[in-house]
Design a protein around this motif. Structure first.
Motif, mmCIF file in Angstrom:
data_model
loop_
_atom_site.group_PDB
_atom_site.id
_atom_site.type_symbol
_atom_site.label_atom_id
_atom_site.label_comp_id
_atom_site.label_asym_id
_atom_site.label_seq_id
_atom_site.Cartn_x
_atom_site.Cartn_y
_atom_site.Cartn_z
ATOM 1 N N GLY A 7 -44.978 25.256 -17.826
ATOM 2 C CA GLY A 7 -45.784 24.461 -16.905
ATOM 3 C C GLY A 7 -44.954 23.616 -15.970
ATOM 4 N N ARG A 8 -43.758 24.064 -15.648
ATOM 5 C CA ARG A 8 -42.902 23.356 -14.703
ATOM 6 C C ARG A 8 -41.868 24.327 -14.142
ATOM 7 N NH1 ARG A 8 -38.024 22.792 -17.082
ATOM 8 N NH2 ARG A 8 -37.884 22.586 -19.354
ATOM 9 N N GLY A 9 -41.254 23.937 -13.037
ATOM 10 C CA GLY A 9 -40.194 24.743 -12.475
ATOM 11 C C GLY A 9 -38.956 24.688 -13.352
ATOM 12 N N LEU A 10 -38.118 25.716 -13.234
ATOM 13 C CA LEU A 10 -36.909 25.805 -14.043
ATOM 14 C C LEU A 10 -35.741 25.128 -13.335
ATOM 15 C CD1 LEU A 10 -37.056 29.531 -15.247
ATOM 16 C CD2 LEU A 10 -38.037 27.507 -16.340
ATOM 17 N N THR A 11 -34.939 24.387 -14.091
ATOM 18 C CA THR A 11 -33.692 23.858 -13.585
ATOM 19 C C THR A 11 -32.618 24.933 -13.685
ATOM 20 O OG1 THR A 11 -32.960 23.065 -15.745
ATOM 21 C CG2 THR A 11 -34.365 21.576 -14.448
ATOM 22 N N ASP A 12 -31.438 24.643 -13.140
ATOM 23 C CA ASP A 12 -30.342 25.603 -13.278
ATOM 24 C C ASP A 12 -30.025 25.866 -14.744
ATOM 25 O OD1 ASP A 12 -30.068 25.912 -10.586
ATOM 26 O OD2 ASP A 12 -28.387 24.534 -10.365
ATOM 27 N N ALA A 54 -24.385 24.553 -5.285
ATOM 28 C CA ALA A 54 -23.584 24.996 -6.430
ATOM 29 C C ALA A 54 -24.079 26.333 -6.959
ATOM 30 C CB ALA A 54 -23.622 23.935 -7.530
ATOM 31 N N ARG A 55 -25.401 26.485 -7.060
ATOM 32 C CA ARG A 55 -25.942 27.733 -7.590
ATOM 33 C C ARG A 55 -25.540 28.913 -6.708
ATOM 34 N NH1 ARG A 55 -30.682 26.189 -7.993
ATOM 35 N NH2 ARG A 55 -31.664 27.060 -6.132
ATOM 36 N N MET A 56 -25.623 28.757 -5.398
ATOM 37 C CA MET A 56 -25.276 29.857 -4.496
ATOM 38 C C MET A 56 -23.779 30.160 -4.534
ATOM 39 S SD MET A 56 -28.223 30.667 -3.444
ATOM 40 C CE MET A 56 -28.100 31.721 -2.003
ATOM 41 N N ASP A 96 -32.081 25.573 -17.251
ATOM 42 C CA ASP A 96 -33.188 26.373 -17.796
ATOM 43 C C ASP A 96 -32.988 27.844 -17.471
ATOM 44 O OD1 ASP A 96 -34.427 24.047 -18.653
ATOM 45 O OD2 ASP A 96 -35.689 23.884 -16.863
ATOM 46 N N ARG A 97 -32.644 28.118 -16.203
ATOM 47 C CA ARG A 97 -32.473 29.515 -15.796
ATOM 48 C C ARG A 97 -31.361 30.181 -16.602
ATOM 49 N NH1 ARG A 97 -34.565 27.732 -10.724
ATOM 50 N NH2 ARG A 97 -32.671 26.536 -10.286
ATOM 51 N N ASP A 98 -30.278 29.439 -16.818
ATOM 52 C CA ASP A 98 -29.188 30.011 -17.621
ATOM 53 C C ASP A 98 -29.676 30.338 -19.033
ATOM 54 O OD1 ASP A 98 -27.501 29.768 -15.479
ATOM 55 O OD2 ASP A 98 -26.598 27.883 -16.147
ATOM 56 N N ALA A 99 -30.480 29.432 -19.617
ATOM 57 C CA ALA A 99 -30.985 29.664 -20.976
ATOM 58 C C ALA A 99 -31.937 30.857 -21.010
ATOM 59 C CB ALA A 99 -31.685 28.413 -21.493
ATOM 60 N N VAL A 100 -32.812 30.957 -20.024
ATOM 61 C CA VAL A 100 -33.767 32.067 -19.980
ATOM 62 C C VAL A 100 -33.027 33.381 -19.740
ATOM 63 C CG1 VAL A 100 -35.714 33.063 -18.696
ATOM 64 C CG2 VAL A 100 -35.688 30.617 -19.235
ATOM 65 N N ASP A 101 -32.036 33.354 -18.855
ATOM 66 C CA ASP A 101 -31.256 34.577 -18.607
ATOM 67 C C ASP A 101 -30.556 35.033 -19.878
ATOM 68 O OD1 ASP A 101 -32.080 34.279 -16.024
ATOM 69 O OD2 ASP A 101 -30.117 33.743 -15.199
ATOM 70 N N ALA A 102 -30.072 34.074 -20.659
ATOM 71 C CA ALA A 102 -29.375 34.427 -21.896
ATOM 72 C C ALA A 102 -30.319 35.039 -22.916
ATOM 73 C CB ALA A 102 -28.702 33.185 -22.481
ATOM 74 N N LEU A 103 -31.497 34.482 -23.076
ATOM 75 C CA LEU A 103 -32.427 35.048 -24.057
ATOM 76 C C LEU A 103 -32.945 36.408 -23.599
ATOM 77 C CD1 LEU A 103 -35.739 34.717 -23.282
ATOM 78 C CD2 LEU A 103 -35.187 32.323 -23.700
ATOM 79 N N SER A 104 -33.065 36.585 -22.269
ATOM 80 C CA SER A 104 -33.466 37.900 -21.758
ATOM 81 C C SER A 104 -32.374 38.928 -22.014
ATOM 82 C CB SER A 104 -33.765 37.809 -20.262
ATOM 83 O OG SER A 104 -33.978 39.086 -19.703
ATOM 84 N N ALA A 105 -31.118 38.547 -21.765
ATOM 85 C CA ALA A 105 -29.993 39.474 -21.956
ATOM 86 C C ALA A 105 -29.809 39.851 -23.423
ATOM 87 C CB ALA A 105 -28.709 38.857 -21.412
ATOM 88 N N GLU A 156 -30.561 17.322 -5.010
ATOM 89 C CA GLU A 156 -31.118 18.660 -5.158
ATOM 90 C C GLU A 156 -30.480 19.646 -4.189
ATOM 91 O OE1 GLU A 156 -33.391 16.418 -2.111
ATOM 92 O OE2 GLU A 156 -32.756 15.982 -4.171
ATOM 93 N N VAL A 157 -30.037 19.159 -3.013
ATOM 94 C CA VAL A 157 -29.356 20.033 -2.054
ATOM 95 C C VAL A 157 -28.073 20.583 -2.666
ATOM 96 C CG1 VAL A 157 -28.083 20.091 0.132
ATOM 97 C CG2 VAL A 157 -30.329 18.979 0.006
ATOM 98 N N TRP A 158 -27.314 19.708 -3.337
ATOM 99 C CA TRP A 158 -26.019 20.121 -3.878
ATOM 100 C C TRP A 158 -26.185 20.981 -5.121
ATOM 101 C CZ3 TRP A 158 -22.901 19.738 -0.139
ATOM 102 C CH2 TRP A 158 -23.126 18.761 0.833
ATOM 103 N N SER A 159 -27.279 20.805 -5.842
ATOM 104 C CA SER A 159 -27.554 21.722 -6.952
ATOM 105 C C SER A 159 -27.773 23.135 -6.424
ATOM 106 C CB SER A 159 -28.790 21.252 -7.729
ATOM 107 O OG SER A 159 -28.542 20.027 -8.372
#
Length: 780
Positions: A734-739, A95-97, A741-750, A89-92
């Motif tokens: 009902g759960r935290g987003l993975t990287d 990578a994101r940063m 997930d965030r990419d998918a949510v950002d895409a649908l928002s955009a 999880e540290v390296w995830s």
């Protein structure tokens, strides 16, 4: 309580299915692989030591080591690949940063070149991100089921059985993770909670299926009364009356009959007579009651028998004998006031009518048909409460909970307790896919939709859609979303999602200094909370653009809050919609100018640009800063050392520390823009004789000033909408987003148009595979 035999049968029927629902290890599944084992091929295996470690030492360790520990992250402790792979999880996060260009920060002494960044990312992609899906798919088949939180429990029993049960005041607080109390991994079931749920189930069942002799009673607390004259609500607890105050409650009388008006009251007595209450029905006084109880001794219950016709009725309690003699030498004899705690209507006493539960689930002849009639009732109840089909054997097990020879009412009541403590009611279980992901079945989709939009369980229409296959495609889901958003229950999105997204619950702990802010009290805090919830609901229901959450020309106030904001012409305790007057344009329009969040992010005696800036990052942009390193000094007034006088100067000193600079530069700038709002959210132009400085500067030299400048920055591009989408998706899933997930949510928002409303965003999430598919470990 249930008799011992019934309790034993209930536990046997509940705990065994609970173990199965939570999942045991499934035979034949591969064990968790050892990701710390050497990779096939020494080129990748040696990459950490040869190519990653030197980059970390040159550009990262100066802040992220055991001494500085910026963001609570020590990268220097990883001596080799085996150490590093123990914490994927540290390296995830690294990578994101790196991919976003946020680390190392622009203020860093040295920054890696493109080749060095690529070397670190290549290692993470080869040894962490590629391995992670395989490891997840190979885990033993155990699912972290999502328990109903107490708000969902409360809504479910109201929607299913018409029972208004105060779960918030009865059950322990739920765990919070990722900003919400709907995250499966945080919703445990310790023994104490199960005991309280058991007690709650018995109380709900007793009210839903009462004995024939029991009266049906509806009760209104202070927050559900209409107040006039000298009546003022003190939260939901009581109404304090002077100068002929009036409190009115509205009831729907189901049929003509004899009823009891019941109220709890006490008084601050003064003068020769006790306080008196006039009881009126539809404005006509039917009785005057002496209230002799002293307030310090607690309230007494009073009853008035009345005959009522069917239909909507107004029941009023009026303080009819105000007494005020300020010149009296005895302080206890100067002012008489009434304290009203509740108003209730019980009955009809001549022939009790069916409860909402009976009206919904009991058909003619069921109560007279022994166990066969009870079976029919329980089968109808279980299908809805358990959110899907039930078998004959399952219904038979529920019927066996009651003692032998019990009457049908008792059988149904005992079965209802079993239904409510069963894991099929308390948990939302989605069984793992054999590998990868799988489409949810119709009933799982219905359950997700109900939790997302109603904070409750599916209704019959939603379950019928699930059974018919109408939820098997995205268009069918959208049709149900439209229907559900038109339903009054969707207002719970404001009470649950919006309240947690905007961190309004922190208002409960806010305590502005009474010496500096004597006008502050709990009633004003409650008005602020209701303003933000009503505002969010209006933007939702009226399908206003998402941007209006930040830039609107209206808000909701009562007399007290209007006075606090400087809005004229508002009277009474009822919240009402008002246009933002010209002199407050840009000050009160939208979330940035609403008192609830401003107070919740302040200290008792001063504002906090840090906390306010952190709120903007967390709540509005979904980009929370890293936690401060251990041992870093705060800037609280208690530790001021005299080197700086203002909060701005304090923060400038704080930012001079390298470990603090990275996070504080964006936070402080965002918070400074809100400095015109004081600790109670009131607008101010100066503080302690000095003009307010609301100038702000962000990393990269971006400058703006005041809430208007901040609002304009937030509305540039889609950063605010993207942040809202991430929070809404977290709540829906009902759960935290993975990287990913965030990419998918950002895409649908955009992909949404610039003027998209909340309905469009909700549809986009509900139609997406993120929502409609389940993967292994989805609940963790």
């Amino acid at each position: 309580m249930l008799p011992p035999r019934a309790t034993a049968a209930l536990l046997a029927a509940t705990l065994v299915p609970l173990a199965g629902a939570l999942g045991a290890a499934t035979p034949g599944r591969a064990p968790e692989p050892d990701r710390t084992a050497p990779a096939a091929g020494t080129a990748v295996a040696d990459a950490f030591a040869d190519r990653v470690a030197p980059v970390l030492a040159a550009h990262c360790a100066s802040c992220h080591d055991a001494d500085e520990l910026a963001g609570e992250l020590d990268l220097a402790r990883f001596r080799g690949e085996r150490d590093a792979l123990r914490e994927p999880e540290v390296w995830s996060d690294v990578a994101r940063m790196l991919r976003r260009g946020k680390m190392p920060p622009e203020v860093a002494e040295t920054r890696p070149d493109e080749a060095e960044v690529r070397a670190v990312l290549d290692w993470i992609e080869a040894r962490v991100e590629v391995a992670a899906p395989d490891a997840s798919a190979a885990r033993a088949g155990r699912t972290t089921a999502r328990r109903l939180n107490r708000y969902e429990f409360e809504n479910a029993v109201l929607d299913l059985f018409g029972v208004a049960f105060d779960a918030t005041g009865t059950l322990p607080a739920d765990g919070v993770s990722h900003g919400f109390d709907v995250i499966g991994a945080s919703l445990s079931m310790p023994p104490l909670l199960f005991e309280k749920v058991f007690d709650a189930a018995e109380r709900v069942a007793a009210e839903a299926v009462p004995d024939d002799a029991q009266l049906r009673e509806e009760r209104r607390t202070a927050d559900r009364m209409e107040l006039e004259g000298g009546a003022r609500a003190r939260g939901a607890d009581h109404v304090r009356m002077n100068s002929y105050g009036v409190a009115t409650a509205r009831f729907d009388v189901a049929r003509t009959g004899d009823y009891l008006v019941r109220f709890s009251a006490a008084a601050e007595q003064a003068g020769p007579d006790p306080a008196r209450v006039g009881v009126a029905i539809d404005g006509e006084v039917v009785a005057v009651v002496d209230v002799t109880a002293e307030r310090q001794d607690g309230p007494a219950m009073h009853e008035v028998a009345v005959r009522l016709a069917a239909g909507p009725r107004r029941v009023s309690a009026t303080f009819v004998n105000d007494y005020y003699r300020p010149e009296d030498p005895d302080p206890r004899n100067r002012d008489r006031n009434l304290v009203l705690y509740d108003l209730a209507l019980s009955g009809p006493t001549d022939a009790p009518i069916a409860t909402p539960f009976e009206a919904r689930y009991v058909e003619d002849g069921d109560w007279d048909d022994g166990k066969r009639g009870a079976r029919r009732v329980v089968e109808r109840v279980a299908r809805l409460a358990w959110r899907g089909p039930v078998t004959r054997n399952q219904v038979s097990a529920l019927l066996q909970v009651a003692p032998r020879g019990a009457e049908p009412r008792e059988v149904v009541r005992a079965a209802l307790v079993a239904v409510l403590v069963s894991p099929r009611f308390l948990y939302r279980v989605e069984h793992d896919a054999d590998e990868g992901t799988r489409a949810l079945d119709g009933h799982e989709t219905a359950t997700r939709l109900a939790a997302f939009l109603w904070a409750s369980v599916p209704d019959e229409a939603l379950l019928d859609a699930a059974a018919s296959g109408a939820l098997d495609d995205a268009d069918g889901v959208s049709r149900q979303v439209d229907r559900m958003l038109r339903d009054a229950r969707s207002s719970r999105l404001a009470a649950s999602f919006a309240a947690q997204w905007l961190q309004l619950r922190r208002l409960d702990a806010a305590a502005p200094d009474p010496a500096r802010f004597p006008d502050w009290d709990d009633a004003l805090a409650d008005s602020m909370r209701r303003e933000s919830e009503a505002f969010f609901e209006a933007v939702l229901r009226e399908r206003r653009p998402i941007a209006e959450l930040l830039d609107a020309d209206f808000t909701f106030v009562d007399e007290r809050l209007a006075r606090h904001y400087g809005i004229a012409g508002v009277q009474g305790d009822a919240l009402r919609r008002v246009a933002i007057p010209p002199h407050l344009a840009g000050v009160r329009g939208g979330l940035l100018g609403q008192g609830a969040s401003l107070v919740a992010t302040s200290m008792p005696t001063r504002t906090s640009p840090v906390v306010r800036g952190k709120w903007v990052l967390e709540a509005l942009l979904a980009t929370p800063p890293s936690p401060p390193p251990p041992g870093v000094d705060s800037i609280d007034e208690a530790v001021r050392d005299g080197r700086a006088k203002s909060v701005r100067e304090q923060l400038e000193l704080h930012r001079s520390k390298r470990a603090c600079q990275v996070c504080h530069e964006p936070m402080d700038g965002l918070g400074f823009a809100l400095e015109n709002y004081g600790p109670t959210g009131a607008w101010r132009e100066s503080e302690d004789g000095a003009p307010i400085d609301a100038r702000a500067e962000l990393p990269g030299g971006v400058r703006f000033e005041g809430p208007g400048g901040l609002r304009a920055r937030l509305l540039e591009g889609d950063a605010f909408r993207r942040g809202l989408a991430r929070h809404l998706a977290t709540y829906a899933l009902g759960r935290g987003l993975t990287d990913a997930d965030r990419d998918a949510v950002d895409a649908l928002s955009a992909a949404l148009p610039a003027d998209a409303d909340l309905h469009a965003l909700i549809h986009a999430i509900a139609r997406d595979d993120l929502f409609l598919r389940h993967r292994r470990g989805d609940d963790e």
